[in-house]
Design a protein around this motif. Sequence first.
Motif, mmCIF file in Angstrom:
data_model
loop_
_atom_site.group_PDB
_atom_site.id
_atom_site.type_symbol
_atom_site.label_atom_id
_atom_site.label_comp_id
_atom_site.label_asym_id
_atom_site.label_seq_id
_atom_site.Cartn_x
_atom_site.Cartn_y
_atom_site.Cartn_z
ATOM 1 N N PRO A 108 0.811 -1.228 0.000
ATOM 2 C CA PRO A 108 0.000 0.000 0.000
ATOM 3 C C PRO A 108 0.841 1.273 0.000
ATOM 4 C CG PRO A 108 -0.946 -1.590 1.516
ATOM 5 C CD PRO A 108 0.356 -2.183 1.042
ATOM 6 N N ALA A 376 13.129 1.573 -16.331
ATOM 7 C CA ALA A 376 11.731 1.987 -16.482
ATOM 8 C C ALA A 376 11.259 1.818 -17.920
ATOM 9 C CB ALA A 376 11.560 3.438 -16.041
ATOM 10 N N GLU A 379 11.085 -2.214 -18.382
ATOM 11 C CA GLU A 379 10.205 -3.018 -17.534
ATOM 12 C C GLU A 379 8.927 -2.302 -17.111
ATOM 13 O OE1 GLU A 379 10.678 -6.284 -16.681
ATOM 14 O OE2 GLU A 379 12.316 -6.235 -18.130
ATOM 15 N N GLY A 380 8.789 -1.022 -17.468
ATOM 16 C CA GLY A 380 7.547 -0.320 -17.152
ATOM 17 C C GLY A 380 7.557 0.318 -15.773
ATOM 18 N N ILE A 382 8.738 2.389 -12.733
ATOM 19 C CA ILE A 382 9.705 3.455 -12.463
ATOM 20 C C ILE A 382 10.205 3.268 -11.031
ATOM 21 C CG2 ILE A 382 10.043 5.950 -12.311
ATOM 22 C CD1 ILE A 382 7.828 6.293 -14.385
ATOM 23 N N HIS A 417 8.553 1.751 -5.682
ATOM 24 C CA HIS A 417 8.336 2.511 -6.910
ATOM 25 C C HIS A 417 8.652 3.981 -6.693
ATOM 26 C CE1 HIS A 417 4.689 4.309 -5.347
ATOM 27 N NE2 HIS A 417 4.132 3.128 -5.147
ATOM 28 N N ASN A 419 6.781 6.620 -7.720
ATOM 29 C CA ASN A 419 5.639 7.498 -7.991
ATOM 30 C C ASN A 419 5.706 8.820 -7.231
ATOM 31 O OD1 ASN A 419 4.664 5.499 -9.616
ATOM 32 N ND2 ASN A 419 2.844 5.032 -8.396
ATOM 33 N N PHE A 420 6.298 8.784 -6.052
ATOM 34 C CA PHE A 420 6.374 10.010 -5.263
ATOM 35 C C PHE A 420 7.711 10.721 -5.444
ATOM 36 C CE2 PHE A 420 3.197 7.378 -3.231
ATOM 37 C CZ PHE A 420 2.151 8.280 -3.095
ATOM 38 N N MET A 422 8.981 11.717 -8.640
ATOM 39 C CA MET A 422 9.131 12.125 -10.029
ATOM 40 C C MET A 422 9.910 13.427 -10.172
ATOM 41 S SD MET A 422 8.007 9.502 -11.473
ATOM 42 C CE MET A 422 8.488 10.127 -13.078
#
Lengths: 463, 463
Positions: A108, A376, A379-380, A382, A417, A419-420, A422
């Motif tokens: 999560p 990234a 394999e998609g 990040i 990941h 996502n936070f 970038m």
Amino acid sequence: MTDSRKITLHENEMPTHWYNIIHDMPNKPLPPLNPATREPIGPEALAPLFPMELIKQEVSQEQFIEIPEEVRDIYAMWRPTPLFRARNLEKMLDTSAKIYYKYEGVSPSGSHKPNTAVPQAYYNMKEGVKRITTETGAGQWGSALSFACKAFDIECDVYMVRISFDQKPYRKMMMQTWGANVFPSPSDRTQAGQKILADDPNTPGSLGIAISEAVEMAATREDTKYSLGSVLNHVLMHQTIIGQEAIKQLEKAGADLPDYVFAPFGGGSNFAGIAFPFLHLNLTEGKTIQCIASEPTSAPKLTRGVFRYDFGDTVGMTPLLPMYTLGHTFVPAKIHAGGLRYHGAGAIISQLLADGFIGAEAIDQLESFEAGVQFAQAEGIIPAPEANHAVASVFRAVEKAKEEGTSPTLLLNLCGHGNFDMLAYQDYFAGKLEPHELSQNEVEEALGKIDTPTIKSVVDKLG
Amino acid sequence: MTDSRKITLHENEMPTHWYNIIHDMPNKPLPPLNPATREPIGPEALAPLFPMELIKQEVSQEQFIEIPEEVRDIYAMWRPTPLFRARNLEKMLDTSAKIYYKYEGVSPSGSHKPNTAVPQAYYNMKEGVKRITTETGAGQWGSALSFACKAFDIECDVYMVRISFDQKPYRKMMMQTWGANVFPSPSDRTQAGQKILADDPNTPGSLGIAISEAVEMAATREDTKYSLGSVLNHVLMHQTIIGQEAIKQLEKAGADLPDYVFAPFGGGSNFAGIAFPFLHLNLTEGKTIQCIASEPTSAPKLTRGVFRYDFGDTVGMTPLLPMYTLGHTFVPAKIHAGGLRYHGAGAIISQLLADGFIGAEAIDQLESFEAGVQFAQAEGIIPAPEANHAVASVFRAVEKAKEEGTSPTLLLNLCGHGNFDMLAYQDYFAGKLEPHELSQNEVEEALGKIDTPTIKSVVDKLG
């Protein structure tokens, strides 16, 4: 279809025990010392801060410790995590090496951190604790603990370094969504915070200050305990579910055991998580799997530090631990991989390194992002900036294999990941990432400041 | 351990075909009209914008269309996606209803969008297209297409609404990390953009303008095509892998078929994805599964719009489609669920609604976030603001079941995570989210502006 990309396990294949590597270490970790008297201290000294069960785990020599059913039930919200065969990356790198990665970003909060946050919250709940305090920098650990506390209905107070609190609202909101109280640190809630604010009302704060605040609140309140996300023995042990799953998954895929295991290295928890179960095979079955920690060149405690007793915090309030360290006052450059900026390594990791059971290499921030972006694109996923360091180690191993004409099996712990993160990638693309290699002078200066006891002095005293 | 939380499928259990609901519809969708002549147009009119295979799929009446192996191979990077039994949420809501959710947030870009981006990129690649253009608002669709284009080595040009380009750097960086060219729209690269910039150099841009730019580039260049992330028949069909997997997973869990299926509704693609395979059971096996679209009260085309021919874009350049619409000039409030702000519904969805095969309800933004935060606290996953609308519908269904003393099985399409939407949660916690219920006057005013052909006029003409 071609071969599977993902090797998955069913929930009922989830490991039932954590693996405690201390049982198998020929040289056990040396004891912590009292910060004032510098005498060895026993587990009872930790009682104001941690619940008894975690203190027991901290000093346990049992080889396996059962994971409570309630913890496994929460783990099952995202575990077992997938093991990927990085076929696209292998193709992109034109390599005959086999590359696997274990992906912890499906949790999560997006990293491996909930693996220890959940049992920590559970044992606190079992012992009647009403509130857990902790510190957080960018928010990776704070968000994991917020999620875990919500699962067991415990209050969670997170002291977040003020500059991150102001500049990184995403993870702060994540913690608040899971019901945590997030305070910018320094705050006026603690004596430590009040004192610092009185001196400088506009201070950006620091992780050291936030630790002081979280510890003070736990030490001075009956119903409140403190929680740490890395370094300590029990924390590292909770992460071993990662490597145990990976071994089962490689078996299921009919794959060889890896020749190399790579993980990024900050305080040691995600490295321990993947590496210890493979070291178990080395220590008990004579395997020769090489486990390599990827640390940043800006905080190279494993490759350029010394093995010495040192404090866990900047101020010098914690017990002294035996650690590879650059000195507790060392301030690393502000790289984006905030989770790797710690000055030292935990006691278990340090003993393993001193005894030659694990390896380490230092990776520059720029090299880490170059590798991360290629990963990234292939394999998609990040990767988090921390994870990029281990990705770069994989790239190095691929190069080396090409030179040597070998086809090794490589396993990477992709611990989270990005996502936070970038904005870190934005800096990379804008050409703003600078190399952070420490000069020999800088290293010597840092090490020269260390005045804490040497390992030898303590060993001699213990007899 | 208690029952499984997740029901997973192996890669080799992934559906091999998309389901084309047109085959089973008693009334097929009416044909599109030429925007100028208002005469029915055939598939050849789409040739400048789309590759032939997608145009064929757009008008196909085959019941199942095979998913190419290369597409399934890329799908396998994250598919099959997990189906969760929401045990924590059931407990929190104290309900005897069984709640399942299909989680599409495990894809690289974090939503269901890659399910169509990947085949679209694939068919373009197969037909020699070198570059795909598209528009994006907050970036959900643009990032999915960027990922997909990288997988098949196609250039991807994304026209991103300027205000989002400036204010939402996270998804922009995600697209760039996957190698896409991201242009703030309006740009000086197109005639449409140049004209708008000449009038107002400081315009914040709009999705309508970005569409014009992306379409112009595709229409005027031989090697370039255009791609759309929702509304069209082939897009909706590509998403049906979601519902097909869910049916297999419910079977594997030994669960009943759901009584209700819920999904958020913007242009229709994630709703179609989960609902169509269940409607297939209704249409061909006499089941009575109720499929409910959750739309925002600020853009209530399904519950308060009219079934009429209308343009897909604001300006009126696209073919006229039969759709439930609020009028193509209708400007919905700036809610956080940007993906649901579209003025109309696709042709298939609209026909199904007109014929009574699906249901719809409107959810206010505030109600959606109240439900979403509770969901996050129970299940760990923080939903995208779009998804929160369907979460709120589940909450309503639970309330209704309590009142009626029933124990229905509910299935939710949790189409994406909210990692990039935490500022929306911040607004929620700060009490800044306002209800956006349209007044009867506002609806009548919007509908009064529609001057496009009625359904009846076209049906009469077609004979």
